[in-house]
Design a protein around this motif. Sequence first.
Motif, mmCIF file in Angstrom:
data_model
loop_
_atom_site.group_PDB
_atom_site.id
_atom_site.type_symbol
_atom_site.label_atom_id
_atom_site.label_comp_id
_atom_site.label_asym_id
_atom_site.label_seq_id
_atom_site.Cartn_x
_atom_site.Cartn_y
_atom_site.Cartn_z
ATOM 1 N N THR A 5 0.862 -1.177 0.000
ATOM 2 C CA THR A 5 0.000 0.000 0.000
ATOM 3 C C THR A 5 0.903 1.233 0.000
ATOM 4 O O THR A 5 2.088 1.132 0.320
ATOM 5 C CB THR A 5 -0.877 0.021 1.264
ATOM 6 N N PRO A 6 0.357 2.415 -0.353
ATOM 7 C CA PRO A 6 1.184 3.634 -0.306
ATOM 8 C C PRO A 6 1.848 3.842 1.053
ATOM 9 O O PRO A 6 3.011 4.241 1.133
ATOM 10 C CB PRO A 6 0.179 4.742 -0.622
ATOM 11 N N ARG A 7 1.114 3.558 2.141
ATOM 12 C CA ARG A 7 1.685 3.738 3.483
ATOM 13 C C ARG A 7 2.876 2.806 3.700
ATOM 14 O O ARG A 7 3.888 3.172 4.297
ATOM 15 C CB ARG A 7 0.610 3.490 4.547
ATOM 16 N N ARG A 25 5.418 10.339 -0.569
ATOM 17 C CA ARG A 25 3.996 10.080 -0.776
ATOM 18 C C ARG A 25 3.649 10.084 -2.269
ATOM 19 O O ARG A 25 2.873 9.257 -2.759
ATOM 20 C CB ARG A 25 3.143 11.127 -0.032
ATOM 21 N N ALA A 26 4.260 11.024 -3.011
ATOM 22 C CA ALA A 26 3.974 11.130 -4.448
ATOM 23 C C ALA A 26 4.403 9.873 -5.192
ATOM 24 O O ALA A 26 3.646 9.326 -6.004
ATOM 25 C CB ALA A 26 4.672 12.359 -5.028
ATOM 26 N N LEU A 31 3.369 4.547 -7.678
ATOM 27 C CA LEU A 31 3.682 3.119 -7.748
ATOM 28 C C LEU A 31 2.419 2.282 -7.540
ATOM 29 O O LEU A 31 2.184 1.298 -8.242
ATOM 30 C CB LEU A 31 4.732 2.782 -6.682
ATOM 31 N N ARG A 32 1.596 2.688 -6.585
ATOM 32 C CA ARG A 32 0.356 1.962 -6.326
ATOM 33 C C ARG A 32 -0.599 2.059 -7.510
ATOM 34 O O ARG A 32 -1.324 1.108 -7.826
ATOM 35 C CB ARG A 32 -0.307 2.523 -5.060
ATOM 36 N N ARG A 328 4.146 17.728 -9.202
ATOM 37 C CA ARG A 328 5.394 18.419 -8.862
ATOM 38 C C ARG A 328 5.591 18.377 -7.354
ATOM 39 O O ARG A 328 4.687 18.701 -6.594
ATOM 40 C CB ARG A 328 5.355 19.865 -9.346
ATOM 41 N N VAL A 329 6.793 17.983 -6.972
ATOM 42 C CA VAL A 329 7.104 17.841 -5.549
ATOM 43 C C VAL A 329 8.377 18.606 -5.248
ATOM 44 O O VAL A 329 9.383 18.444 -5.941
ATOM 45 C CB VAL A 329 7.310 16.354 -5.169
#
Length: 442
Positions: A5-7, A25-26, A31-32, A328-329
């Motif tokens: 999962t993202p977490r 997080r991005a 990926l998820r 954008r990060v």
Amino acid sequence: MNNFTPREIVSELDRYIIGQNDAKRAVAVALRNRWRRQQVPAELRDEIAPKNIIMIGPTGVGKTEIARRLAKLSQAPFIKVEASKFTEVGYVGRDVESMVRDLLELAINMVKEEETQKMRLKAEANAEDRLLDLLLPGETDLSPDIQEQRQHTRDRLRKLLRLGELEERSVEMEVEVSSMPAMGVFTPQGNEEMGMNIKEMFGNLFPKDSKRKKLKVSEARQHLVESEAEKLIDMENITTLARERAEQNGIIFIDEIDKIASREGTHGAEVSREGVQRDILPIVEGSTVTTKHGAIKTDHILFIAAGAFHMTKPSDLIPELQGRFPIRVELNSLNEDDFYRILTEPTNALIKQYKELMNTESIQLTFDDDAIREMAKIAKTVNDRTENIGARRLHTILEKLLEELSFNAPELTDKLVNISAAEVHQRLEEISKDEDLSRYIL
């Protein structure tokens, strides 16, 4: 990748990278989303384009490290390229399409390795039989009694072979060698694949020869296992699987994208940079790239770009290319507390690395907490005063601090070494105070 999962992805990245939660997080969501796309109905799947990411932040804050760890985590074909190495079509330099060709080559190697592992047990069994033939050569047209004795001997040899008691025995076997003469193919930069294809073509004209060679059983087994595995795997099927994997799950990390951003009203080299952007654009948008293994579509490859943008800004990229990186990060500069955590917390923390390196010399190296904080403070000070190179400054500081210990380690009789804040202060304070010295030494 399918189960994370993202977490969980962020948690895994946290083991190696300090801070930069927005970037983590991005990439975790991106990926998820690769997995989510595979679950939607087929008619909609092709319509879902990957949301490419651009990471903006000074050097040494973790942009490349995030991408590198993501590659290991995703177990997907992943390559890192530097945008500054590319030139537009017609100029000497690397062709932008080479990044896609490299991705496919990597995917083929991945799939081939996986298929080889699946076939390994069968290949090892076949190799064992061939090895026994080498250990016990002889005629096949024998009387039943002699055949029975021979089989009994063969079974005993098999048992000894599996116990590892014949590893040093020598056997004579046929080993393949190429009969193609040594040859260099010179091609313009950016056409490296043409050179490889010419070599391949000539390689097929010169069939491989074999010669008899004496090898130890341990070496012969390795040759035979590889030979048997090659026979068992289907390269055409591997290429098809690899092409699909590269198209559906491939990730290309374009570093130093700020180096091809061009400011308005400039000429010369700046124009060439804009040409590189225009060449990259169709690949990121989705196009078909021709390779020696067949055509590969880039529509669903995930692109992650990164740049420090010291002299330029993301808006200096051509508008079409900006539009292909919707996420954008911004990564933050590192402070003193970040440096302290980088030295101590990650699984591969620098302090842990140096302790293990000294442990190879039987030296037990320890650091006082104050000493680590002093190193973090010096790293921040030198970064502020000279060029900000982020966490890379810590490598230089630790090398300078432990230079004498590393040199004398094999001869030291005192195997317990403790680094105190006073020692850090003594060795590094003068250098860090002198701007000219710190610029060249730290």
